[in-house]
Design a protein around this motif. Structure first.
Motif, PDB file in Angstrom:
ATOM      1  N   SER A   1       0.757  12.643 -12.466  1.00 59.33           N
ATOM      2  CA  SER A   1      -0.640  12.786 -13.274  1.00 59.33           C
ATOM      3  C   SER A   1      -1.310  11.572 -12.745  1.00 59.33           C
ATOM      4  O   SER A   1      -2.483  11.700 -12.373  1.00 59.33           O
ATOM      5  CB  SER A   1      -0.624  12.766 -14.665  1.00 59.33           C
ATOM      6  OG  SER A   1       0.300  13.914 -15.114  1.00 59.33           O
ATOM      7  N   ARG A   2      -0.769  10.384 -12.687  1.00 62.95           N
ATOM      8  CA  ARG A   2      -1.380   9.074 -12.245  1.00 62.95           C
ATOM      9  C   ARG A   2      -1.966   9.310 -10.670  1.00 62.95           C
ATOM     10  O   ARG A   2      -2.973   8.989 -10.318  1.00 62.95           O
ATOM     11  CB  ARG A   2      -0.782   7.945 -12.555  1.00 62.95           C
ATOM     12  CG  ARG A   2      -0.487   7.698 -13.831  1.00 62.95           C
ATOM     13  CD  ARG A   2       0.192   6.350 -13.916  1.00 62.95           C
ATOM     14  NE  ARG A   2       1.521   5.979 -13.495  1.00 62.95           N
ATOM     15  CZ  ARG A   2       2.589   6.137 -13.954  1.00 62.95           C
ATOM     16  NH1 ARG A   2       2.667   6.438 -15.246  1.00 62.95           N
ATOM     17  NH2 ARG A   2       3.822   6.217 -13.178  1.00 62.95           N
ATOM     18  N   LEU A   3      -0.901  10.089 -10.018  1.00 63.83           N
ATOM     19  CA  LEU A   3      -1.200  10.378  -8.481  1.00 63.83           C
ATOM     20  C   LEU A   3      -2.608  11.322  -8.549  1.00 63.83           C
ATOM     21  O   LEU A   3      -3.265  10.989  -7.409  1.00 63.83           O
ATOM     22  CB  LEU A   3      -0.027  10.887  -7.944  1.00 63.83           C
ATOM     23  CG  LEU A   3      -0.400  11.427  -6.259  1.00 63.83           C
ATOM     24  CD1 LEU A   3      -0.695  10.172  -5.341  1.00 63.83           C
ATOM     25  CD2 LEU A   3       0.951  12.068  -5.833  1.00 63.83           C
TER      26      LEU A   3
ATOM     27  N   GLN B   1      -4.936  11.691 -10.640  1.00 62.47           N
ATOM     28  CA  GLN B   1      -6.165  10.978 -10.979  1.00 62.47           C
ATOM     29  C   GLN B   1      -6.705  10.052  -9.809  1.00 62.47           C
ATOM     30  O   GLN B   1      -7.805  10.058  -9.539  1.00 62.47           O
ATOM     31  CB  GLN B   1      -5.968  10.159 -12.219  1.00 62.47           C
ATOM     32  CG  GLN B   1      -5.428  11.030 -13.548  1.00 62.47           C
ATOM     33  CD  GLN B   1      -5.307  10.047 -14.562  1.00 62.47           C
ATOM     34  OE1 GLN B   1      -5.160   8.753 -14.336  1.00 62.47           O
ATOM     35  NE2 GLN B   1      -5.191  10.534 -15.798  1.00 62.47           N
ATOM     36  N   GLN B   2      -5.891   9.360  -9.113  1.00 68.96           N
ATOM     37  CA  GLN B   2      -6.115   8.415  -7.900  1.00 68.96           C
ATOM     38  C   GLN B   2      -6.446   9.405  -6.791  1.00 68.96           C
ATOM     39  O   GLN B   2      -7.421   8.913  -6.169  1.00 68.96           O
ATOM     40  CB  GLN B   2      -5.067   7.538  -7.697  1.00 68.96           C
ATOM     41  CG  GLN B   2      -4.501   6.770  -8.658  1.00 68.96           C
ATOM     42  CD  GLN B   2      -3.014   6.040  -8.428  1.00 68.96           C
ATOM     43  OE1 GLN B   2      -2.721   6.060  -7.142  1.00 68.96           O
ATOM     44  NE2 GLN B   2      -2.727   5.212  -9.216  1.00 68.96           N
ATOM     45  N   HIS B   3      -5.945  10.652  -6.559  1.00 70.78           N
ATOM     46  CA  HIS B   3      -6.418  11.408  -5.259  1.00 70.78           C
ATOM     47  C   HIS B   3      -6.289  12.701  -5.729  1.00 70.78           C
ATOM     48  O   HIS B   3      -5.631  13.625  -5.417  1.00 70.78           O
ATOM     49  CB  HIS B   3      -4.981  11.398  -4.237  1.00 70.78           C
ATOM     50  CG  HIS B   3      -4.874   9.920  -3.815  1.00 70.78           C
ATOM     51  ND1 HIS B   3      -5.343   9.285  -2.940  1.00 70.78           N
ATOM     52  CD2 HIS B   3      -3.577   9.012  -4.369  1.00 70.78           C
ATOM     53  CE1 HIS B   3      -4.985   7.969  -2.853  1.00 70.78           C
ATOM     54  NE2 HIS B   3      -3.995   7.889  -3.502  1.00 70.78           N
TER      55      HIS B   3
ATOM     56  N   PRO C   1       0.882   7.917  -0.903  1.00 70.50           N
ATOM     57  CA  PRO C   1       0.745   8.883  -1.917  1.00 70.50           C
ATOM     58  C   PRO C   1       2.068   9.869  -2.075  1.00 70.50           C
ATOM     59  O   PRO C   1       2.451  10.129  -3.081  1.00 70.50           O
ATOM     60  CB  PRO C   1      -0.502   9.662  -1.712  1.00 70.50           C
ATOM     61  CG  PRO C   1      -1.358   8.603  -1.079  1.00 70.50           C
ATOM     62  CD  PRO C   1      -0.379   7.647  -0.012  1.00 70.50           C
TER      63      PRO C   1
ATOM     64  N   SER D   1       0.855  -1.194  -0.063  1.00 67.49           N
ATOM     65  CA  SER D   1       0.114  -0.035  -0.053  1.00 67.49           C
ATOM     66  C   SER D   1       0.716   1.173   0.006  1.00 67.49           C
ATOM     67  O   SER D   1       1.230   1.864   1.046  1.00 67.49           O
ATOM     68  CB  SER D   1      -1.056   0.066   1.193  1.00 67.49           C
ATOM     69  OG  SER D   1      -1.751  -1.073   1.365  1.00 67.49           O
TER      70      SER D   1
END
Length: 392
Positions: free
Chosen positions: A209-211, A213-215, A185, A182
Motif C-alpha cells: 500500500s505504501r508502494l 501511494q509512492q508510485h 520499487p 535508493s
C-alpha cells in the motif's frame, strides 16, 4: 715620397682584386656567431611549440570524441536497460522476449554491466526459457559485480524465492535490496509477495500500500496489492486493483489472472471465463480475433457442461507435455473449484517436480481451503518449503 705611398696603395688594391678590405676584429665575429645561433634556436623552439600545440589540439579532439562516444554509449545502455525491465515486467511472453534482446544488447556494449545480467536472469526465469540454475548464476554475478545495486539484489531474491524456494536466503536478499539508499520499487513488490506466501498478509498489504501511494502508476504494485487482497479473501477489492493495473498496462497477464481468480471465488463464472481468456491471450500475445475465439469456446464449454465442462475445456486448451507441467498449479486450482480434490492433489504433487511459479501460493491460497489438514496437502506445503507459522 708621395709617389711611393701612392704606388704602395695601388699595389695593395691590385693584390686584393681591386676592392679594399678591412680586417674584422675577433670579438665582433664571435658576437655575430652567437646571435645567428640564437636566432636558429629560437626558430627551432617556435616550430616545436607550434607542432606541440597542433598535436595537443588533435589529442583534445580525439579525447573529446572518445568521451562523446562513451557518453552516448552509456546513454544507449541506460535506455536499453529501462526498456528491458519495462518489457520484462509487462507479464507476457512477446514482451519478455523483447526485453531479453534489450538486455543482451546492453551486455554486449558493456560485458560487466550488472543490471543487464540481472535483467537476463529475471527474463529467463519469467519465460521459463532458462532453468533456475542459469537465472540464479546470472543474478549472483550481478550482485557480485554491484553489491550496492538494489535492483540486482531484488532480482536475486525473487529468483531464489519463486524458482528456488530458498525462503530464508530470499528474504535476507530482499531485505538488503530494500535497505539500499535508493531501493528499487520492484524490491517492495517481491518482499510483499514473500510476506504474503508465509501468511503475513497484513504486513504484505501495508508494505505494498505504501508502494502504491509512492508510485500510483506502477502496475506491478497494483497487482501485488490485488494479490494480498485476494489471499485475504477480499475478492472484490482484488478485482478493483486489477482494473487499476490494467488501466496502466492492458497486457499485464497477472492482473487478468487475479481478476479471474477473484471471479471464481465469488462464483462468477462469466467473470472467471473472461479472466482466464484474457490472461491466456495476454500471456501469449494473441490478437483480438484469437482472444474472441477463446471466449467463444470457453462460453460454449460452460453452456454444454457447466462448471465441470468449463474446467475440462481449460485443461484441453493447455494440452499435455511441458505445457501441462507449467500449469500444474492452475490445473489444481480448477480441479479444486469443481470439488475434484483427489485430482487437485495429484496436480499439486506433480507441481513439486515441475515447480510452476504459482506453487509459492499453495499454503495460503483460499482455493485449497477444503484441502487443509489433508496429509497429502500438508506434505505439498512442506515440499514447497513453506511453514504455516508464517516463518521463512
Amino acid at each position: 715620397v708621395g709617389y711611393r705611398i701612392a704606388v704602395r696603395i695601388e699595389e695593395g688594391e691590385a693584390a686584393e682584386g681591386g676592392v679594399p678590405t678591412a680586417e674584422v676584429p675577433p670579438p665582433v665575429a664571435a658576437a655575430a656567431g652567437e646571435s645567428l645561433a640564437a636566432v636558429r634556436r629560437v626558430s627551432r623552439g617556435w616550430l616545436g611549440w607550434g607542432v606541440a600545440a597542433v598535436l595537443g589540439v588533435l589529442a583534445m579532439a580525439v579525447a573529446a570524441a572518445w568521451m562523446d562516444r562513451r557518453e552516448r554509449r552509456a546513454e544507449q545502455i541506460e535506455v536499453l536497460l529501462a526498456e528491458g525491465f519495462d518489457l520484462c515486467r509487462r507479464g507476457n511472453l512477446p514482451d519478455v522476449a523483447e526485453g531479453v534482446q534489450r538486455f543482451s544488447l546492453a551486455l554486449k556494449l558493456d560485458p560487466d554491466n550488472a543490471l543487464a545480467m540481472a535483467g537476463l536472469a529475471e527474463s529467463g526465469a519469467r519465460s521459463g526459457k532458462s532453468g533456475f540454475e542459469v537465472s540464479e548464476e546470472l543474478a549472483r554475478r550481478a550482485v557480485a559485480r554491484a553489491p550496492e545495486c538494489s535492483e540486482c539484489q531484488a532480482v536475486l531474491g525473487w529468483v531464489l524465492m519463486a524458482r528456488g524456494w530458498r525462503w530464508r536466503e530470499a528474504g535476507a536478499v530482499l531485505e538488503r535490496a530494500m535497505a539500499a539508499p535508493s531501493p528499487a520499487p520492484q524490491a517492495m513488490v517481491w518482499k510483499s509477495m514473500h510476506l504474503a506466501v508465509h501468511g503475513r498478509l497484513e504486513e504484505a498489504a501495508g508494505l505494498v500500500s505504501r508502494l502504491v501511494q509512492q508510485h500510483p502508476h506502477l502496475a506491478q504494485g497494483r497487482v501485488a496489492l490485488a494479490m494480498t487482497r485476494f489471499l485475504s479473501g477480499r475478492y472484490r477489492e482484488a478485482g478493483e486493483e486489477c482494473r487499476r493495473a490494467l488501466a496502466v498496462q492492458p497486457r499485464l497477464a497477472a492482473a487478468h489472472y487475479w481478476m479471474g481468480r477473484s471471479a471464481m471465488q465469488l462464483g462468477d463464472e462469466v467473470g472467471a471465463i473472461d479472466g482466464r481468456a484474457m490472461e491466456h491471450a495476454a500471456w501469449n500475445g494473441l490478437d483480438f480475433a484469437a482472444r474472441n475465439g477463446l471466449l467463444a469456446r470457453f462460453h460454449g464449454d460452460s453452456r454444454r457442461g457447466g462448471r465441470r465442462g468449463l474446467v475440462e475445456g481449460w485443461i484441453k486448451e493447455i494440452g499435455e507435455g511441458q505445457a501441462a507441467e507449467t500449469h500444474r498449479y492452475n490445473r489444481a486450482v480448477w480441479r479444486a473449484w469443481i470439488g475434484d480434490h483427489d485430482k487437485a492433489l495429484e496436480e499439486l504433487e506433480a507441481g513439486l517436480r515441475s515447480r510452476p511459479f504459482n506453487m509459492i501460493y499453495t499454503g495460503v491460497d483460499p482455493a485449497f481451503e477444503p484441502l487443509r489438514g489433508n496429509p497429502r496437502f500438508e506434505a505439498v506445503v512442506r515440499g514447497v518449503g513453506l511453514r504455516e507459522d508464517g516463518g521463512g
